[in-house]
Design a protein around this motif. Structure first.
Motif, PDB file in Angstrom:
ATOM      1  N   SER A  46       0.824  -1.195   0.000  1.00 11.38           N
ATOM      2  CA  SER A  46       0.000   0.000   0.000  1.00 11.38           C
ATOM      3  C   SER A  46       0.864   1.252   0.000  1.00 11.38           C
ATOM      4  N   TYR A  57      -2.455  -0.592  -9.636  1.00  5.20           N
ATOM      5  CA  TYR A  57      -3.878  -0.272  -9.584  1.00  5.20           C
ATOM      6  C   TYR A  57      -4.213   0.464  -8.285  1.00  5.20           C
ATOM      7  N   GLN A  69      -6.060   2.871  -5.529  1.00  5.44           N
ATOM      8  CA  GLN A  69      -7.455   3.114  -5.209  1.00  5.44           C
ATOM      9  C   GLN A  69      -7.734   4.615  -5.139  1.00  5.44           C
ATOM     10  N   ARG A  70      -8.999   4.967  -4.932  1.00  8.52           N
ATOM     11  CA  ARG A  70      -9.409   6.369  -4.891  1.00  8.52           C
ATOM     12  C   ARG A  70      -8.665   7.141  -3.809  1.00  8.52           C
ATOM     13  N   LYS A  87     -10.581  -4.302  -9.875  1.00  9.12           N
ATOM     14  CA  LYS A  87      -9.591  -3.310  -9.462  1.00  9.12           C
ATOM     15  C   LYS A  87      -8.933  -3.683  -8.157  1.00  9.12           C
ATOM     16  N   ALA A  88      -9.693  -4.294  -7.277  1.00  9.78           N
ATOM     17  CA  ALA A  88      -9.131  -4.634  -5.973  1.00  9.78           C
ATOM     18  C   ALA A  88      -8.542  -6.028  -5.941  1.00  9.78           C
ATOM     19  N   GLY A 114     -10.963  -3.379  -1.423  1.00  6.37           N
ATOM     20  CA  GLY A 114     -11.899  -3.010  -2.479  1.00  6.37           C
ATOM     21  C   GLY A 114     -13.288  -2.730  -1.968  1.00  6.37           C
ATOM     22  N   ASP A 171     -14.939  -0.068  -1.594  1.00  4.98           N
ATOM     23  CA  ASP A 171     -15.731   0.973  -2.230  1.00  4.98           C
ATOM     24  C   ASP A 171     -16.449   0.474  -3.487  1.00  4.98           C
ATOM     25  N   GLN A 172     -16.271  -0.809  -3.829  1.00  5.42           N
ATOM     26  CA  GLN A 172     -16.924  -1.388  -5.004  1.00  5.42           C
ATOM     27  C   GLN A 172     -17.617  -2.678  -4.593  1.00  5.42           C
TER      28      GLN A 172
END
Length: 422
Positions: free
Chosen positions: A111, A167, A169-170, A244-245, A401, A403-404
């Protein structure tokens, strides 16, 4: 693309005019463009005046619905719950438990640190930024940079982000954009509340372009993540489509190792695992050295679990099988076998594709964590009947992940948040 002029209605007393030199190609990119230009945070709904209904407002679902050259839009900002900023400790492509089973010593993803360490740019860019920062501190003037300079800054940031994850994340984009402005305040955006919204979305697009460039250059990790799930009925199981995650981490071979050398190490591990007393220090070193070739084989060839066990026995630390356990695990694709072990004590075993792959786990939560880790490591898709169960474990408990989510899991997540708040 056609240059567009927009009249944006944000509120009764907040109506703005903006223009787009190049209209984005997708609806998501257009929403990101509006979010940047209007400096609004959170989710929102965009409506347009529909000529087919006497200019009444309708929700925008396709860019082709917009009138040519000029359009009036209404942007309705949606109230949102406070987001959970817990930083996930799981690398993309594998969970923390998976890394404990199959952990490379180098080349792994992690991260992004917060604040993000902004890299050094080329000499001329650094000179512009130094003078710009001095002017900002003296009189508050912002630096007017050219498109080439901005592109160079974004390219360098994308390269630095890729060293951690391909990839992001936001929250990662928020972190990098904010760190950039904190280090170089002369790059703040005029009229923006926080000063870095446009940098965030420009960086998001640049990251996509950077991945495309590496993919075209032959980066195996990015090429395999581009492919969708296999539809060939002759395959043993469908290749898991990476979200994405849940990206397929596929590193290159170590520079000092050839495929022939790595194959010899694999054969040495098979021999070592047959010994009565295994040298686990030696095994861990060889497992780390062969991680890249093992990951490539699992992702691209989709072998069955029993084939992986035969070729890479050190991945499972297997001791033996029994006839009774074979009957119990028959028909069990994914599961945890609970065996009594004395008074109020149990042993837990992890089962994949009717095979016991991990034994002698003393706690049920640990067994569940190991099961999730193996699913990630072996690139196995979640079973359909348990997909929501695993989604809750991954996106709520592990916060990977989150948020999805699917509609059901998102609803549960909101109810849990309300319970915590109350």
């Amino acid at each position: 693309m056609i240059i567009m002029l927009f009249r944006i209605i944000l509120g009764e007393n907040d109506i703005r005019k903006i223009h787009a030199d190049c209209l984005p190609e997708t609806l998501d990119d257009f929403f990101a463009f509006l979010k940047c230009k209007l400096a609004v945070d959170g989710s929102f709904v965009v409506q347009f005046q529909d000529l087919d209904f006497n200019n009444e407002f309708c929700n925008l679902t396709n860019l082709a619905e917009l009138p040519k050259e000029k359009a009036t839009l209404k942007v309705i900002v949606q109230p949102t719950l406070e987001s959970n900023n817990t930083d996930p400790t799981i690398d993309v492509g594998s969970s923390s438990t998976a890394s404990s089973l199959d952990n490379p010593t180098s080349g792994g993803r992690r991260s992004l640190p917060c604040p993000f360490p902004i890299p050094k740019f080329t000499y001329d860019v650094e000179l512009q930024l130094r003078r710009g920062n001095e002017a900002y501190h003296n009189n508050g003037n912002l630096l007017d940079i050219s498109k080439d300079t901005k592109s160079e800054i974004l390219e360098k940031l994308a390269e630095a982000i890729y060293a951690f994850t391909p990839y992001p994340q936001r929250d990662d984009f928020d972190n990098v954009a904010q760190s950039l402005i904190n280090k170089h305040p002369c790059l703040k955006e005029p009229g923006s509340e926080k000063g870095w919204y446009c940098w965030k979305y420009s960086l998001k697009f640049k990251m996509g372009n950077y991945r495309s460039k590496l993919r075209a250059a032959g980066c195996a990790e990015l090429q395999v993540n581009r492919h969708s799930a296999s539809s060939d009925l002759g395959t043993k199981r469908k290749l898991k489509k990476a979200n994405k995650a849940e990206t397929n981490f596929l590193p290159d071979l170590p520079q000092d190792k050839s495929p022939a050398m790595l194959e010899k190490e694999r054969e040495s591990m098979v021999v070592e695992m047959k010994k009565r007393k295994v040298d686990w220090n030696k095994m861990c070193m060889m497992m780390a050295n062969t991680f890249s070739v093992r990951r490539k084989e699992i992702v691209e060839n989709e072998p069955l679990v029993k084939e992986v066990k035969a070729k890479w026995p050190g991945l499972f630390f297997e001791k033996q099988e029994t006839d009774i356990e074979d009957r119990v695990t028959a028909g069990m694709d994914v599961g945890i076998l609970i065996m009594p072990e004395g008074d109020d004590a149990f042993d837990y075993s992890v089962v994949l594709e009717e095979e016991i792959v991990l034994r002698d786990v003393k706690e049920l939560p640990h067994a569940v964590a190991l099961l999730v880790g193996l699913i990630f490591t072996l690139n196995i898709d979640y079973p359909k009947k348990l997909r929501y169960t695993f989604e809750v474990i991954q996106k709520i408990f592990i916060d990977l992940g989150g948020d999805q989510c699917s509609v059901k899991v998102h609803g549960l997540k909101n109810r849990l948040r309300k319970t915590v708040v109350s």
